[in-house]
Design a protein around this motif. Sequence first.
Motif, PDB file in Angstrom:
ATOM      1  N   LEU A  66      51.044  13.112 103.495  1.00 23.57           N
ATOM      2  CA  LEU A  66      52.017  12.234 102.848  1.00 23.57           C
ATOM      3  C   LEU A  66      53.379  12.421 103.508  1.00 23.57           C
ATOM      4  O   LEU A  66      53.779  13.555 103.805  1.00 23.57           O
ATOM      5  CB  LEU A  66      52.150  12.566 101.357  1.00 23.57           C
ATOM      6  CG  LEU A  66      50.992  12.231 100.422  1.00 23.57           C
ATOM      7  CD1 LEU A  66      51.278  12.803  99.036  1.00 23.57           C
ATOM      8  CD2 LEU A  66      50.798  10.728 100.329  1.00 23.57           C
ATOM      9  N   PHE A  67      54.079  11.310 103.716  1.00 24.04           N
ATOM     10  CA  PHE A  67      55.448  11.380 104.207  1.00 24.04           C
ATOM     11  C   PHE A  67      56.317  10.423 103.406  1.00 24.04           C
ATOM     12  O   PHE A  67      55.918   9.288 103.119  1.00 24.04           O
ATOM     13  CB  PHE A  67      55.535  11.024 105.693  1.00 24.04           C
ATOM     14  CG  PHE A  67      55.091  12.128 106.602  1.00 24.04           C
ATOM     15  CD1 PHE A  67      55.978  13.109 107.020  1.00 24.04           C
ATOM     16  CD2 PHE A  67      53.779  12.200 107.020  1.00 24.04           C
ATOM     17  CE1 PHE A  67      55.561  14.142 107.840  1.00 24.04           C
ATOM     18  CE2 PHE A  67      53.345  13.224 107.846  1.00 24.04           C
ATOM     19  CZ  PHE A  67      54.241  14.201 108.261  1.00 24.04           C
TER      20      PHE A  67
ATOM     21  N   ALA B  13      48.102   0.175 102.635  1.00 24.57           N
ATOM     22  CA  ALA B  13      47.176   1.039 103.369  1.00 24.57           C
ATOM     23  C   ALA B  13      45.716   0.642 103.171  1.00 24.57           C
ATOM     24  O   ALA B  13      44.919   0.694 104.112  1.00 24.57           O
ATOM     25  CB  ALA B  13      47.376   2.493 102.942  1.00 24.57           C
ATOM     26  N   LEU B  14      45.355   0.246 101.947  1.00 20.60           N
ATOM     27  CA  LEU B  14      43.941   0.002 101.641  1.00 20.60           C
ATOM     28  C   LEU B  14      43.625  -1.443 101.291  1.00 20.60           C
ATOM     29  O   LEU B  14      42.452  -1.791 101.124  1.00 20.60           O
ATOM     30  CB  LEU B  14      43.500   0.908 100.480  1.00 20.60           C
ATOM     31  CG  LEU B  14      43.576   2.423 100.712  1.00 20.60           C
ATOM     32  CD1 LEU B  14      43.031   3.163  99.495  1.00 20.60           C
ATOM     33  CD2 LEU B  14      42.817   2.826 101.963  1.00 20.60           C
ATOM     34  N   GLY B  15      44.641  -2.278 101.136  1.00 21.88           N
ATOM     35  CA  GLY B  15      44.385  -3.668 100.790  1.00 21.88           C
ATOM     36  C   GLY B  15      44.015  -3.889  99.335  1.00 21.88           C
ATOM     37  O   GLY B  15      43.453  -4.928  98.985  1.00 21.88           O
TER      38      GLY B  15
ATOM     39  N   SER C 241      41.592   7.319  97.982  1.00 18.13           N
ATOM     40  CA  SER C 241      41.829   8.249  99.082  1.00 18.13           C
ATOM     41  C   SER C 241      42.221   7.463 100.324  1.00 18.13           C
ATOM     42  O   SER C 241      41.554   6.492 100.690  1.00 18.13           O
ATOM     43  CB  SER C 241      40.567   9.074  99.350  1.00 18.13           C
ATOM     44  OG  SER C 241      40.777   9.974 100.412  1.00 18.13           O
ATOM     45  N   VAL C 242      43.297   7.882 100.950  1.00 18.34           N
ATOM     46  CA  VAL C 242      43.801   7.215 102.154  1.00 18.34           C
ATOM     47  C   VAL C 242      43.503   8.107 103.354  1.00 18.34           C
ATOM     48  O   VAL C 242      44.028   9.224 103.437  1.00 18.34           O
ATOM     49  CB  VAL C 242      45.314   6.957 102.058  1.00 18.34           C
ATOM     50  CG1 VAL C 242      45.830   6.297 103.340  1.00 18.34           C
ATOM     51  CG2 VAL C 242      45.630   6.093 100.849  1.00 18.34           C
ATOM     52  N   PRO C 243      42.669   7.656 104.280  1.00 21.31           N
ATOM     53  CA  PRO C 243      42.428   8.459 105.482  1.00 21.31           C
ATOM     54  C   PRO C 243      43.667   8.458 106.372  1.00 21.31           C
ATOM     55  O   PRO C 243      44.319   7.432 106.543  1.00 21.31           O
ATOM     56  CB  PRO C 243      41.250   7.745 106.150  1.00 21.31           C
ATOM     57  CG  PRO C 243      41.334   6.339 105.666  1.00 21.31           C
ATOM     58  CD  PRO C 243      41.892   6.404 104.277  1.00 21.31           C
ATOM     59  N   GLY C 244      44.002   9.605 106.912  1.00 19.54           N
ATOM     60  CA  GLY C 244      45.171   9.669 107.781  1.00 19.54           C
ATOM     61  C   GLY C 244      46.449   9.870 106.991  1.00 19.54           C
ATOM     62  O   GLY C 244      46.487  10.578 105.988  1.00 19.54           O
ATOM     63  N   VAL C 245      47.506   9.211 107.445  1.00 15.35           N
ATOM     64  CA  VAL C 245      48.848   9.422 106.904  1.00 15.35           C
ATOM     65  C   VAL C 245      49.244   8.261 106.000  1.00 15.35           C
ATOM     66  O   VAL C 245      48.995   7.097 106.322  1.00 15.35           O
ATOM     67  CB  VAL C 245      49.878   9.560 108.045  1.00 15.35           C
ATOM     68  CG1 VAL C 245      51.273   9.825 107.487  1.00 15.35           C
ATOM     69  CG2 VAL C 245      49.474  10.674 109.001  1.00 15.35           C
TER      70      VAL C 245
ATOM     71  N   SER D 286      51.531   7.383 117.594  1.00 18.82           N
ATOM     72  CA  SER D 286      50.876   7.078 116.328  1.00 18.82           C
ATOM     73  C   SER D 286      51.577   7.796 115.191  1.00 18.82           C
ATOM     74  O   SER D 286      52.215   8.826 115.392  1.00 18.82           O
ATOM     75  CB  SER D 286      49.413   7.520 116.367  1.00 18.82           C
ATOM     76  OG  SER D 286      49.343   8.933 116.372  1.00 18.82           O
ATOM     77  N   PRO D 287      51.470   7.272 113.938  1.00 15.75           N
ATOM     78  CA  PRO D 287      52.099   7.929 112.793  1.00 15.75           C
ATOM     79  C   PRO D 287      51.662   9.375 112.636  1.00 15.75           C
ATOM     80  O   PRO D 287      52.445  10.229 112.246  1.00 15.75           O
ATOM     81  CB  PRO D 287      51.637   7.074 111.604  1.00 15.75           C
ATOM     82  CG  PRO D 287      51.351   5.738 112.190  1.00 15.75           C
ATOM     83  CD  PRO D 287      50.840   6.007 113.579  1.00 15.75           C
TER      84      PRO D 287
END
Length: 305
Positions: free
Chosen positions: A193-194, A252-254, A264-268, A296-297
């Motif tokens: 998370l940022f 992020a997920l639509g 759950s969000v894969p990545g950042v 990339s983020p």
Amino acid sequence: MPAADHTPDTRLDPNALDLELSLLLSSTAPSGWRSAVEEAAHLLSEGYAGDRAAELHTLALLLFARTRSGDRTPRDVPVEELVQALDDPTAGENRVTEEIRQALAATGQYDTQRSPGDEPPLLRIFRPVSNRYGGPIPWSDEWDPVPPGPSPLDRAAKRLVSYLSTCQPGRRDALSRVPAVGDGPLYVEADRLFMASQTSLVPPSCVGGCPSHPRRLTVDGPDVTFVCEGCNTRRRSRQLDPAQVRLALARALGVAPSVHGSYSVPGVLHIALAEMPRGADPYMFNWFLARPKMESPGKIGRAKR
């Protein structure tokens, strides 16, 4: 321009009615609050726009105050009664403000002795709409405090009187246009998370003293809570706004911003700070994410750690 692997969703309405409802519906609110919110939304749903959020909050709080005893439902409160209550010709704070304040106190929702991060949900909703200073009380000098001005509630009351006075008799019996919003909190987990401002990307810090950076968030009505896996510490965030978290998840997920349940969000996952305009996309305003030909983020996140 946004990073190459990010496509901003221009269809997201940061002021949509379903999102606004999700910000009002807390799992810890007293009984009767949800029906008050839904009835307020029903009355305002025709032509609802984001600039009417203060009306929604004010009307929901008034309906709750008038029905908290349980002897009638929000639908039972006549529109004429609402207009009469809101139509206050006197100068200063609208009289329904004190009525709402007393109703919150009677239901344990006006506990001002708690820290700002631990206030009851209805007080968290009531404070900003009744604030007559537009934020922290300003001072022009040590001896001359700036006088209070109209609160969002004061202004919303005038608009509500005008709007409700034109309601057709059959409006409340018409099929509801209020979007369905589920019960319960929203749980969000990401690999990282940022929190994003214009010039920074900062991971949340644990207040329990461990070196871990929380990766899980709980959004419940007006509240955002960080959960640290390292020591299981939970704390409410004053840096994040629940609408910004919900909109970040939607990008992020639509999914719809008003969802509830676990995601759950894969990545950042980059979330705009509360200070940014609602709906602001970090990939459009953040200096690191919006730079052309940027890494990339995930790499940015590692560089900032």
